[in-house]
Design a protein around this motif. Structure first.
Motif, short mmCIF file in Angstrom:
data_model
loop_
_atom_site.label_atom_id
_atom_site.label_comp_id
_atom_site.label_asym_id
_atom_site.label_seq_id
_atom_site.Cartn_x
_atom_site.Cartn_y
_atom_site.Cartn_z
N ASP A 101 0.87 -1.18 0.00
CA ASP A 101 0.00 0.00 0.00
C ASP A 101 0.91 1.23 0.00
N PRO A 102 0.80 2.10 -1.00
CA PRO A 102 1.66 3.29 -1.07
C PRO A 102 1.56 4.20 0.15
N ALA A 103 0.49 4.08 0.93
CA ALA A 103 0.35 4.88 2.15
C ALA A 103 1.41 4.49 3.19
N ASN A 104 2.03 3.32 3.01
CA ASN A 104 3.05 2.85 3.95
C ASN A 104 4.47 3.19 3.49
N GLY A 105 4.60 4.22 2.67
CA GLY A 105 5.92 4.54 2.15
C GLY A 105 6.18 6.02 2.02
N ARG A 106 7.43 6.32 1.66
CA ARG A 106 7.87 7.69 1.41
C ARG A 106 8.94 7.65 0.33
N GLY A 107 9.06 8.73 -0.41
CA GLY A 107 10.07 8.80 -1.46
C GLY A 107 11.37 9.39 -0.93
N LEU A 108 12.49 8.73 -1.27
CA LEU A 108 13.80 9.20 -0.85
C LEU A 108 14.76 9.21 -2.03
N CYS A 109 15.75 10.10 -1.98
CA CYS A 109 16.82 10.10 -2.98
C CYS A 109 17.78 8.96 -2.63
N GLY A 110 18.70 8.64 -3.52
CA GLY A 110 19.64 7.55 -3.29
C GLY A 110 20.47 7.68 -2.02
N PRO A 111 21.17 8.81 -1.83
CA PRO A 111 22.00 8.95 -0.63
C PRO A 111 21.20 8.89 0.68
N CYS A 112 20.03 9.49 0.72
CA CYS A 112 19.23 9.47 1.95
C CYS A 112 18.69 8.06 2.22
N HIS A 113 18.31 7.33 1.16
CA HIS A 113 17.84 5.96 1.35
C HIS A 113 18.97 5.08 1.87
N SER A 114 20.16 5.23 1.33
CA SER A 114 21.30 4.44 1.80
C SER A 114 21.61 4.74 3.26
N LYS A 115 21.57 6.01 3.61
CA LYS A 115 21.85 6.41 4.99
C LYS A 115 20.78 5.86 5.94
N GLU A 116 19.52 5.95 5.52
CA GLU A 116 18.42 5.45 6.34
C GLU A 116 18.54 3.94 6.55
N THR A 117 18.82 3.21 5.50
CA THR A 117 18.95 1.76 5.59
C THR A 117 20.13 1.37 6.48
N ALA A 118 21.23 2.07 6.34
CA ALA A 118 22.43 1.75 7.13
C ALA A 118 22.23 2.01 8.61
N ASN A 119 21.43 3.00 8.95
CA ASN A 119 21.27 3.40 10.35
C ASN A 119 20.00 2.89 11.01
N SER A 120 19.17 2.16 10.28
CA SER A 120 17.88 1.74 10.81
C SER A 120 18.01 0.52 11.72
N PRO A 121 17.62 0.65 13.01
CA PRO A 121 17.69 -0.50 13.91
C PRO A 121 16.70 -1.60 13.54
N GLU A 122 15.61 -1.27 12.83
CA GLU A 122 14.63 -2.28 12.43
C GLU A 122 15.17 -3.20 11.36
N GLN A 123 16.20 -2.77 10.67
CA GLN A 123 16.70 -3.55 9.56
C GLN A 123 17.99 -4.27 9.94
N ALA A 124 17.85 -5.16 10.91
CA ALA A 124 19.01 -5.90 11.41
C ALA A 124 19.66 -6.73 10.33
N GLY A 125 18.94 -7.02 9.26
CA GLY A 125 19.52 -7.78 8.17
C GLY A 125 20.12 -6.89 7.10
N GLY A 126 20.22 -5.60 7.38
CA GLY A 126 20.74 -4.65 6.39
C GLY A 126 22.16 -4.93 5.98
N TRP A 127 22.56 -4.39 4.84
CA TRP A 127 23.87 -4.66 4.24
C TRP A 127 25.02 -4.31 5.18
N ASN A 128 24.84 -3.35 6.05
CA ASN A 128 25.94 -2.90 6.90
C ASN A 128 26.19 -3.82 8.10
N ARG A 129 25.37 -4.80 8.30
CA ARG A 129 25.51 -5.67 9.46
C ARG A 129 25.94 -7.09 9.07
N ARG A 130 26.38 -7.28 7.87
CA ARG A 130 26.79 -8.62 7.42
C ARG A 130 28.27 -8.72 7.39
#
Length: 130
Positions: A101-130
């Motif tokens: 559902d698009p209501a569950n999202g937001r648009g981000l640019c590439g650098p901000c999306h990468s930063k958000e993914t790297a720093n998000s505690p909910e994404q324990a499986g993220g690329w930065n933790r492998r």
């Protein structure tokens, strides 16, 4: 052995191979195989045809609120990623909500999306933790 400019030892402990940053090609390939394809991670046809276009239409410019853009204001770059927010895709599925559902999202640019993914505690499986 001559020193290679810009080359470093692989970031995987005990691996003597060189890379231009991070993992060597073999370890990078292994990590990608463990991660699985986008389809295997749940990003199917509904994501492509409903979620992503809906989010990017609603947020054509990045809506990040990261500091460093001037008092928490959005960076203003063109959105290229449809990011699940405020709950992650994983959390939406766990709660029985529609992750496409698009209501569950937001648009981000590439650098901000990468930063958000790297720093998000909910994404324990993220690329930065492998």
């Amino acid at each position: 052995m001559p020193r290679r400019t810009g080359w470093r030892v692989c970031s995987v402990p005990g691996c003597p191979e060189f890379s231009q940053g991070g993992r060597c090609p073999d370890h990078r390939s292994e990590a990608e195989q463990r991660r699985g394809s986008a389809r295997q991670r749940g990003y199917g046809k509904a994501h492509e045809q409903r979620f992503r276009p809906g989010v990017l239409a609603a947020n054509p410019t990045c809506v990040c609120t990261e500091q460093g853009h001037g008092h928490g204001s959005p960076c203003g770059q063109r959105s290229v990623h449809a990011d699940h927010w405020p709950l992650s895709r994983r959390q939406l599925v766990e709660q029985g909500k529609d992750p496409d559902d698009p209501a569950n999202g937001r648009g981000l640019c590439g650098p901000c999306h990468s930063k958000e993914t790297a720093n998000s505690p909910e994404q324990a499986g993220g690329w930065n933790r492998r």
